[in-house]
Design a protein around this motif. Structure first.
Motif, PDB file in Angstrom:
ATOM      1  N   TYR A   1      -5.393   5.794  -8.132  1.00 57.48           N
ATOM      2  CA  TYR A   1      -5.976   5.818  -6.787  1.00 57.48           C
ATOM      3  C   TYR A   1      -6.553   4.465  -6.397  1.00 57.48           C
ATOM      4  CZ  TYR A   1      -5.861  10.967  -6.815  1.00 57.48           C
ATOM      5  OH  TYR A   1      -5.470  12.291  -6.845  1.00 57.48           O
TER       6      TYR A   1
ATOM      7  N   LEU B   1       0.849   4.241  -2.724  1.00 60.90           N
ATOM      8  CA  LEU B   1       0.838   5.662  -2.372  1.00 60.90           C
ATOM      9  C   LEU B   1       1.946   6.398  -3.118  1.00 60.90           C
ATOM     10  CD1 LEU B   1      -0.196   8.034  -0.682  1.00 60.90           C
ATOM     11  CD2 LEU B   1       1.241   7.226   1.201  1.00 60.90           C
TER      12      LEU B   1
ATOM     13  N   SER C   1       0.829  -1.208   0.000  1.00 58.25           N
ATOM     14  CA  SER C   1       0.000   0.000   0.000  1.00 58.25           C
ATOM     15  C   SER C   1       0.864   1.259   0.000  1.00 58.25           C
ATOM     16  CB  SER C   1      -0.954   0.006   1.197  1.00 58.25           C
ATOM     17  OG  SER C   1      -0.239  -0.041   2.409  1.00 58.25           O
TER      18      SER C   1
ATOM     19  N   GLN D   1      -8.184   9.826  -1.582  1.00 56.85           N
ATOM     20  CA  GLN D   1      -8.125  10.422  -2.912  1.00 56.85           C
ATOM     21  C   GLN D   1      -8.270  11.944  -2.862  1.00 56.85           C
ATOM     22  OE1 GLN D   1     -10.404   8.393  -5.881  1.00 56.85           O
ATOM     23  NE2 GLN D   1     -10.655  10.218  -7.167  1.00 56.85           N
TER      24      GLN D   1
ATOM     25  N   THR E   1      -5.065   4.551  -0.776  1.00 55.74           N
ATOM     26  CA  THR E   1      -5.051   5.686  -1.701  1.00 55.74           C
ATOM     27  C   THR E   1      -6.463   6.043  -2.170  1.00 55.74           C
ATOM     28  OG1 THR E   1      -4.520   4.098  -3.474  1.00 55.74           O
ATOM     29  CG2 THR E   1      -2.704   5.327  -2.508  1.00 55.74           C
ATOM     30  N   ARG E   2      -7.337   5.043  -2.249  1.00 52.33           N
ATOM     31  CA  ARG E   2      -8.728   5.325  -2.640  1.00 52.33           C
ATOM     32  C   ARG E   2      -9.425   6.146  -1.557  1.00 52.33           C
ATOM     33  NH1 ARG E   2     -12.320   6.784  -5.553  1.00 52.33           N
ATOM     34  NH2 ARG E   2     -14.039   5.505  -6.302  1.00 52.33           N
TER      35      ARG E   2
ATOM     36  N   VAL F   1       0.910   6.955  -6.700  1.00 52.33           N
ATOM     37  CA  VAL F   1      -0.060   8.047  -6.818  1.00 52.33           C
ATOM     38  C   VAL F   1       0.659   9.396  -6.770  1.00 52.33           C
ATOM     39  CG1 VAL F   1      -1.912   9.261  -5.589  1.00 52.33           C
ATOM     40  CG2 VAL F   1      -2.065   6.802  -5.976  1.00 52.33           C
ATOM     41  N   VAL F   2       1.586   9.540  -5.835  1.00 52.31           N
ATOM     42  CA  VAL F   2       2.336  10.793  -5.724  1.00 52.31           C
ATOM     43  C   VAL F   2       3.132  11.058  -6.994  1.00 52.31           C
ATOM     44  CG1 VAL F   2       4.178  11.968  -4.466  1.00 52.31           C
ATOM     45  CG2 VAL F   2       2.436  10.706  -3.214  1.00 52.31           C
TER      46      VAL F   2
ATOM     47  N   LEU G   1      -5.176  13.780  -1.517  1.00 55.37           N
ATOM     48  CA  LEU G   1      -3.985  13.723  -2.367  1.00 55.37           C
ATOM     49  C   LEU G   1      -4.269  14.441  -3.681  1.00 55.37           C
ATOM     50  CD1 LEU G   1      -3.154   9.969  -1.730  1.00 55.37           C
ATOM     51  CD2 LEU G   1      -1.897  11.937  -0.833  1.00 55.37           C
TER      52      LEU G   1
END
Length: 212
Positions: free
Chosen positions: A128, A108, A104, A138, A134-135, A111-112, A141
């Motif tokens: 995401y 993350l 996880s 969302q 991350t979901r 996503v970043v 972020l």
């Protein structure tokens, strides 16, 4: 799952109505007690999961016969640290927990990286949905939120690499641009839009008269 009012949520998660600060703190402590911890070679009480505590606030205001409900959410997130199995010596269930944590955190990081690419003008997909973490985050972020990060680092030279990686990751998160806005109940937002449209039409009629 996701709906217009609640946003992103997990099925089966307990929602508790809190009347005051004491109720909210009691819910927070109850959730903390359920967090999985396990001893490893590095830490005798190692967090074996991330923790997300979400406080949802709703405020309803009235003007005459009209009402509007504004909704906000405060996410308090404690990320479990990544770990190397050769250092923690975790095995069995502990090793699987470490794999889930690291997976996880990797999601993350992806996503970043995607949000950083978007900030440079690249048309990229932001993954995401690759992890529940991350979901759930969302909006926080690169979305509709204010965000802050607190880093926990160790002073010992043996942990210098972990501390440096943590600070670099925080620096990347700090570079993300969020766009906070007022969250209205969808029904109230539509009513407000119709009222504005109605006011514009009335202004036009008053200006040009009934012969328009």
């Amino acid at each position: 799952r996701e709906d217009a009012r609640r946003g992103v949520f997990l099925d089966g998660v307990v929602r508790r109505r809190c009347r005051d600060v004491d109720d909210a703190l009691a819910a927070f402590r109850a959730g903390s007690r359920r967090r999985a911890v396990r001893g490893t070679a590095k830490n005798d009480r190692s967090s074996r999961s991330h923790a997300v505590f979400t406080l949802e606030l709703a405020r309803t205001t009235s003007v005459g016969t009209a009402t509007a409900t504004a909704i906000s959410r405060l996410h308090l997130v404690d990320l479990a640290g990544s770990e190397r199995l050769k250092e923690s010596r975790a095995a069995g269930v502990g090793a699987r927990e470490a794999g889930a944590i690291n997976g996880s955190l990797a999601a993350l990081g992806n996503v970043v990286a995607a949000l950083e690419a978007r900030a440079r003008g690249d048309a990229v997909h932001v993954p995401y949905r690759d992890a529940k973490l991350t979901r759930l985050l969302q909006d926080a972020l690169g979305g509709n939120a204010y965000a802050a990060i607190v880093c926990c680092v160790a002073a010992g030279s043996a942990d210098a690499a972990h501390s440096t990686a943590t600070l670099r990751f925080a620096s990347r998160l700090k570079s993300l641009k969020n766009a906070p806005r007022k969250n209205l109940d969808p029904k109230d937002a539509e009513i407000a839009r119709l009222r504005r449209e109605n006011a514009k039409l009335k202004a036009v009629l008053l200006k040009h008269g009934p012969g328009l």
